[in-house]
Design an enzyme around this catalytic site. Sequence first.
Site, PDB file in Angstrom:
ATOM      1  N   GLU A  64       2.936  -0.120  -2.724  1.00  0.00           N
ATOM      2  CA  GLU A  64       3.380  -1.279  -1.935  1.00  0.00           C
ATOM      3  C   GLU A  64       4.742  -1.799  -2.371  1.00  0.00           C
ATOM      4  O   GLU A  64       5.432  -2.466  -1.590  1.00  0.00           O
ATOM      5  CB  GLU A  64       2.314  -2.390  -1.993  1.00  0.00           C
ATOM      6  CG  GLU A  64       1.051  -1.986  -1.228  1.00  0.00           C
ATOM      7  CD  GLU A  64      -0.125  -2.934  -1.387  1.00  0.00           C
ATOM      8  OE1 GLU A  64      -0.951  -3.002  -0.467  1.00  0.00           O
ATOM      9  OE2 GLU A  64      -0.243  -3.602  -2.444  1.00  0.00           O
ATOM     10  N   ASP A  72      -6.316   0.366   7.959  1.00  0.00           N
ATOM     11  CA  ASP A  72      -7.663   0.821   8.349  1.00  0.00           C
ATOM     12  C   ASP A  72      -8.367  -0.296   9.111  1.00  0.00           C
ATOM     13  O   ASP A  72      -7.834  -1.400   9.227  1.00  0.00           O
ATOM     14  CB  ASP A  72      -8.477   1.197   7.095  1.00  0.00           C
ATOM     15  CG  ASP A  72      -8.626   0.029   6.137  1.00  0.00           C
ATOM     16  OD1 ASP A  72      -7.779  -0.103   5.227  1.00  0.00           O
ATOM     17  OD2 ASP A  72      -9.552  -0.774   6.332  1.00  0.00           O
TER      18      ASP A  72
HETATM   19  N1  ADE Z   1      -6.922  -3.382   2.075  1.00  0.00           N
HETATM   20  C1  ADE Z   1      -6.709  -2.461   3.021  1.00  0.00           C
HETATM   21  N2  ADE Z   1      -7.858  -2.130   3.640  1.00  0.00           N
HETATM   22  C2  ADE Z   1      -8.827  -2.867   3.060  1.00  0.00           C
HETATM   23  C3  ADE Z   1     -10.225  -2.959   3.245  1.00  0.00           C
HETATM   24  N3  ADE Z   1     -10.850  -2.232   4.160  1.00  0.00           N
HETATM   25  N4  ADE Z   1     -10.919  -3.815   2.454  1.00  0.00           N
HETATM   26  C4  ADE Z   1     -10.278  -4.557   1.519  1.00  0.00           C
HETATM   27  N5  ADE Z   1      -8.963  -4.499   1.298  1.00  0.00           N
HETATM   28  C5  ADE Z   1      -8.234  -3.668   2.062  1.00  0.00           C
END
Ligand code: ADE
Length: 230
Positions: free
Chosen positions: A12, A196
């Site tokens: 990041e 996601d």
């Molecule tokens: N950061 C990116 N995706 C995530 C997820 N599914 N749960 C927690 N933090 C995240």
Amino acid sequence: MKIAIMGAMPEEIAPILEKVGEYKTTKYAGNIYYEAKYNGVDLVIAYSKIGKVFSTLTATTMCEHFGAKKLLFSGVAGAISEKLKVGDLIVATKLAQHDLDITAFGHPFGYVPEGAVYVEADKELIDLSKEVAKEMGKSVQEGIIATGDQFVADEKRKNWIGEKFGADALEMEGASVAVVCDALDVPFFILRAISDAADMDASFSFDEFLETSAVESAEFIMKMVDKLVD
Ligand code: ADE
């Protein structure tokens, strides 16, 4: 004025370090802090490691030890809102801790006495992000971000967080950074690019899109820095 730029994972902040070029490295309290001069402004850059505890330590260190007067967070998040797709950017208007639970004492989720369920991000920085989005020709959504010490890869949990907190995205550091900055009176801004959908495919999607989404977020954050320097 010194500006802190923070992420949770090396991926990041890597695009940010690449952009600033030269920097001084300091080890402090188990993390590495990168200090750079960028277009005449002092930056301190670091990744905290994942989760609320490490991000609390790093945000506090950036403000109290390195003297940051504004904090910008860049990273990735899981989408709750159906409107957010992989690669999309979300700016947090306010943040809550979805795993903070003393409901046994009659309090709402996310609340402890003398705290608040939500911490609001700095309005001026949010306004600035709108200008940046316009100039970059990017559509950036604003919304509520929920934070907890869990990688959410479960539709039921995700929907619960969405319903209880009105959250549009979730991640693991934003609300703890918000609590620190609010307590220390440091204006803060939390930007996340979606990696996601916090569902059963989340870990695969995260692995596939972490880097590209992190770059999306970092590029936007650096444009914010350019504007702050102007
Ligand atoms: N950061 C990116 N995706 C995530 C997820 N599914 N749960 C927690 N933090 C995240």
